[in-house]
Enzyme design. Sequence first.
Site, mmCIF file in Angstrom:
data_model
loop_
_atom_site.group_PDB
_atom_site.id
_atom_site.type_symbol
_atom_site.label_atom_id
_atom_site.label_comp_id
_atom_site.label_asym_id
_atom_site.label_seq_id
_atom_site.Cartn_x
_atom_site.Cartn_y
_atom_site.Cartn_z
ATOM 1 N N GLU A 223 62.302 34.701 22.981
ATOM 2 C CA GLU A 223 62.904 34.798 24.319
ATOM 3 C C GLU A 223 62.658 33.473 25.018
ATOM 4 O OE1 GLU A 223 64.780 37.145 25.408
ATOM 5 O OE2 GLU A 223 64.439 38.658 23.858
ATOM 6 N N CYS A 257 63.347 32.630 34.094
ATOM 7 C CA CYS A 257 64.140 32.082 32.976
ATOM 8 C C CYS A 257 65.640 32.187 33.220
ATOM 9 C CB CYS A 257 63.760 32.772 31.673
ATOM 10 S SG CYS A 257 63.950 34.563 31.760
#
Length: 469
Positions: A223, A257
């Site tokens: 991720e 993110c």
Amino acid sequence: MVQFEAYSFTYTKHMSLKEQLSTLHQYFNSHVTKDIAWRKQQLINIKKLVIENEKPLLDALYQDLGKPNLEGWITEISYITGDVDHTIKHLKSWSAKQKVSTPIVVQPGSSYIRQEPQGTVLIIGAWNYPIQLIFGPLVAVISAGNCAVIKPSELAPKTSELIAKLVPKYLDTNAVIVVEGAVEETTQLLNEKFDHIMYTGNGAVARIVMSAASKHLTPVTLELGGKSPVYIDESANLSITAQRVAWGKWLNSGQTCIAPDYILTTKSLVQPLIDSLKKEITSMFGLKVKESKSYGRIVNSRHAQRLVNYLENQDVIVGGEHDIVNKFMEPTIVVIKDLDCPLMKEEIFGPILPIFVVDDFDHAKSYVLENDKPLAAYLFTKNKTQEKQWINEIQAGSQCINDVIMFNAVPDLPFGGTGASGIGQYSGKSGFDNFSHAKPVLKRPFIKDLPVRFAPYSDLKFKILRFLR
Ligand code: NAD
């Protein structure tokens, strides 16, 4: 043998890492974790852990990141409780064996897919959402019936310490252990054999993780991040756009993110957009942002310095004030003159929002396409043709039209990157699937077969087989 006593708070604190891992493997092999009732109980316990310890967890987030309580609650605590509820609700159907049709050449027979746990999963978390990025993956890992080794980020030390203290109190310590530490400890973990490694963080370390995983052919979920673009066109409602972008950009001081990394827009919109964003900054954080209780801090002085460096030779239009010692930077807007600057080459991961002027939608699209596939790609428009093109042509981990980040609040939407922004997905069913192996099973009765597939082969057998196919 490496000793982890200093880092481990579990009952196994006098065991070496290898011994702890061996205990997990043995426990997995005892099949206890395959039991749906066991999985549900662990999930309930994760929920209990975050609810019963809400205050200490929010305090730890505040100490690590200056995270306001409301932000911490919505993006970490309630995110996890919602994730657990959703998972428990669907666990029976996700894990049910799935019948598939059996073709005539395999008749009589029956076929199905059985979702099987993979074994022991190493979860390496990042610091920006230090609770969500540990317990989110853990919910998926446990729901699929696996054991887990959790490695929280050392850059959020208060949260890491608390997680290490709480996990053994709430979860089955035969199945879940916490290893605290930094590069050295993670490297030692990566030398061990796992059945899956889930890493959240930057692309450089992801390469180290993947290379370590390759030694044991261990599957990985990575991720990662990258530069998530926003394109805003003339048809968009500017005040709503500015409010949503400002929220998503300055949430957690830009350390998200899927935060908007930069804005692409046309010349006529630049000034009105800046004015609207400025209005939103004042309305959300007041005139003295540093005193605002709704605005967090940069994780550490090194990252604060990294962000300050980005402002060198830039046209700072809004904000720019910073205090490296106190890990603070104001919401900052920069109009980009030269695309060849670090601000437009690297993921910003902080409160600086660059705006780059493009000629039109096609120009914006081609700029995004020239760069790495982003984790998220945002578009603000009422133009349906552009919306279709954006969705059809831009490859990104996720897309959101007329908002940012909020797709992450939809439990049935998978989360994860593509290309440089990551490998694999989790959240809801995608997480369950990600940490399961879909094992095909075919069962046949002892009824004599037609001889067509057995040697000696003949033209007639060939013809019959072709016909049956
Ligand atoms: P970080 O510094 O917390 O590192 C992540 C983990 O990697 C930590 O647990 C750390 O101990 C470990 N680590 C660091 N160096 C290592 C090494 N040399 N060998 C082995 N392990 C090592 O976090 P970060 O990397 O600064 O995270 C920020 C990045 O993560 C950004 O790019 C952001 O976009 C991305 N991110 C992605 C997601 C997502 O879900 N896609 C979520 C959060 C953050």
